[in-house]
Design a protein around this motif. Structure first.
Motif, short mmCIF file in Angstrom:
data_model
loop_
_atom_site.label_atom_id
_atom_site.label_comp_id
_atom_site.label_asym_id
_atom_site.label_seq_id
_atom_site.Cartn_x
_atom_site.Cartn_y
_atom_site.Cartn_z
N PRO A 134 0.78 -1.24 0.00
CA PRO A 134 0.00 0.00 0.00
C PRO A 134 0.81 1.29 0.00
CG PRO A 134 0.01 -0.98 2.18
CD PRO A 134 0.74 -1.93 1.30
N THR A 135 2.10 1.23 0.35
CA THR A 135 2.85 2.49 0.50
C THR A 135 4.20 2.51 -0.21
OG1 THR A 135 3.79 1.68 2.59
CG2 THR A 135 1.80 3.04 2.72
N LEU A 136 4.76 1.37 -0.55
CA LEU A 136 6.08 1.31 -1.18
C LEU A 136 6.03 0.44 -2.42
CD1 LEU A 136 8.43 0.74 1.92
CD2 LEU A 136 8.12 2.87 0.64
N VAL A 137 7.05 0.57 -3.26
CA VAL A 137 7.20 -0.31 -4.42
C VAL A 137 7.76 -1.64 -3.95
CG1 VAL A 137 8.45 -0.62 -6.61
CG2 VAL A 137 7.52 1.64 -5.98
N TRP A 138 7.21 -2.72 -4.46
CA TRP A 138 7.64 -4.06 -4.09
C TRP A 138 9.11 -4.27 -4.44
CZ3 TRP A 138 7.19 -8.72 -7.66
CH2 TRP A 138 7.55 -9.90 -6.99
N GLY A 139 9.83 -4.94 -3.54
CA GLY A 139 11.29 -5.07 -3.65
C GLY A 139 11.78 -5.62 -4.96
N THR A 140 11.09 -6.60 -5.55
CA THR A 140 11.59 -7.26 -6.75
C THR A 140 11.49 -6.39 -7.99
OG1 THR A 140 11.00 -9.37 -5.73
CG2 THR A 140 11.41 -9.42 -8.09
N ILE A 141 10.75 -5.28 -7.94
CA ILE A 141 10.72 -4.36 -9.08
C ILE A 141 11.31 -2.99 -8.71
CG2 ILE A 141 8.87 -5.53 -10.33
CD1 ILE A 141 6.87 -3.60 -9.12
N GLN A 142 12.10 -2.97 -7.65
CA GLN A 142 12.79 -1.74 -7.26
C GLN A 142 14.04 -1.52 -8.10
OE1 GLN A 142 13.65 -2.02 -3.09
NE2 GLN A 142 11.50 -1.85 -2.45
N THR A 143 14.44 -0.25 -8.25
CA THR A 143 15.76 0.05 -8.79
C THR A 143 16.79 -0.13 -7.67
OG1 THR A 143 15.66 2.39 -8.19
CG2 THR A 143 14.76 1.77 -10.36
N ALA A 144 18.04 -0.21 -8.06
CA ALA A 144 19.10 -0.36 -7.05
C ALA A 144 19.15 0.84 -6.13
CB ALA A 144 20.45 -0.56 -7.74
N GLU A 145 18.92 2.02 -6.68
CA GLU A 145 18.98 3.25 -5.87
C GLU A 145 17.84 3.31 -4.86
OE1 GLU A 145 21.22 3.54 -9.51
OE2 GLU A 145 19.08 3.12 -9.18
N TYR A 146 16.66 2.92 -5.30
CA TYR A 146 15.50 2.90 -4.41
C TYR A 146 15.71 1.85 -3.31
CZ TYR A 146 10.39 2.81 -3.32
OH TYR A 146 9.15 2.88 -2.74
#
Length: 280
Positions: free
Chosen positions: A117-129
């Motif tokens: 609900p509040t963050l982007v799921w880890g497996t589709i994150q960029t390295a910086e995020y």
């Protein structure tokens, strides 16, 4: 504590109560006297309010002449502890081991259902995020700084987006597009990444607009791995759900959340609006 962990603790307490009564201790007070414990401790264990330690199990069995049950009971205690894992205990050696631990689960799973609900799921994150999320984790839990290793392991996890016949059903609330993780440049890169992964054949990315009618409250983030496991995260701990009845509840919650989501062009429009917000 998860319902499954609570039920397991109550079942253990009832079993221990049976041992006490079978050994001739009619009351918890009498048993407390022989063990040197407080009567309240006996009551809490028997009623599932407190988990018995391994030493408690050994003492209980010794005083009730059930030494042959020790190994089985200790295995039960350890299972209950695994159902609710404090982040401090999971992360005591840093963030990277927890990321590594997820790899076998990803390897075995065919269908993923993800709600954030509040963050982007880890497996589709960029390295910086990802680096910024791990920096916050390291600071908050005061654990060893292995941010770079944790990021590398999370990026390695992305291989499963392209391998095999896995299906990824991912739902994010619109808030995830605006939660400021790392500043405008990091967020711009992350939003571009979301647009890119939407083209992946086996990934379905839905966004729940902030004004969408909701059919269930948003609740905590959770990850479902086939119909076998659900992981739910809170600030203090992560708990595992493996009981079929509880897993079915999360499946129903996911379906209700999905009814509020938009896909394709409307989802891209929400992301474009978030990019414009960064530019403003």
């Amino acid at each position: 504590m998860s319902n499954r962990a609570q039920e397991a603790r109550k079942a253990l307490g009832a079993r221990l109560r049976g041992f006490r009564k079978d050994a001739g201790f009619r009351s918890g007070r009498a048993f407390a006297a022989i063990t040197g414990w407080q009567e309240s401790k006996v009551s809490r264990i028997e009623n599932g309010k407190q988990n018995a330690s391994e030493d408690d199990i050994r003492a209980w069995c010794r005083h009730t002449n059930t030494d042959d049950q020790i190994d089985d009971l200790i295995a039960t205690v350890r299972h209950i502890e695994e159902l609710w894992l404090e982040w401090r205990r999971q992360l005591h050696a840093g963030a990277e081991p927890r990321q590594r631990k997820a790899m076998p689960v990803y390897e075995k799973t065919r269908v993923f259902r993800i709600w954030h609900p509040t963050l982007v799921w880890g497996t589709i994150q960029t390295a910086e995020y990802a680096a910024e999320t791990f920096r916050q984790v390291i600071d908050f839990y005061e654990i060893p700084d292995d941010k770079d290793a944790a990021v590398a392991k999370r990026m390695e996890r992305q291989q499963y987006l392209y391998k095999g016949d896995r299906i990824f059903n991912v739902l994010l609330a619109e808030q995830a597009l605006y939660t400021n993780v790392g500043g405008p440049e990091v967020m711009r890169g992350q939003l571009d990444r979301l647009l890119a992964v939407m083209s992946l054949r086996r990934l379905s990315l839905g966004l729940v607009p902030k004004s969408a009618p909701m059919h269930i409250w948003p609740g905590n983030s959770f990850s479902m791995f086939d119909g076998k496991l659900v992981l739910v995260e809170t600030y203090s701990a992560e708990f595992s759900v493996t009981q079929p009845r509880e897993i079915a509840l999360y499946g129903r919650a996911f379906d209700l959340l999905k009814r509020s989501a938009v896909y394709g062009a409307p989802a891209r429009a929400l992301i474009a609006r978030a990019v414009e917000h960064l530019d403003d």
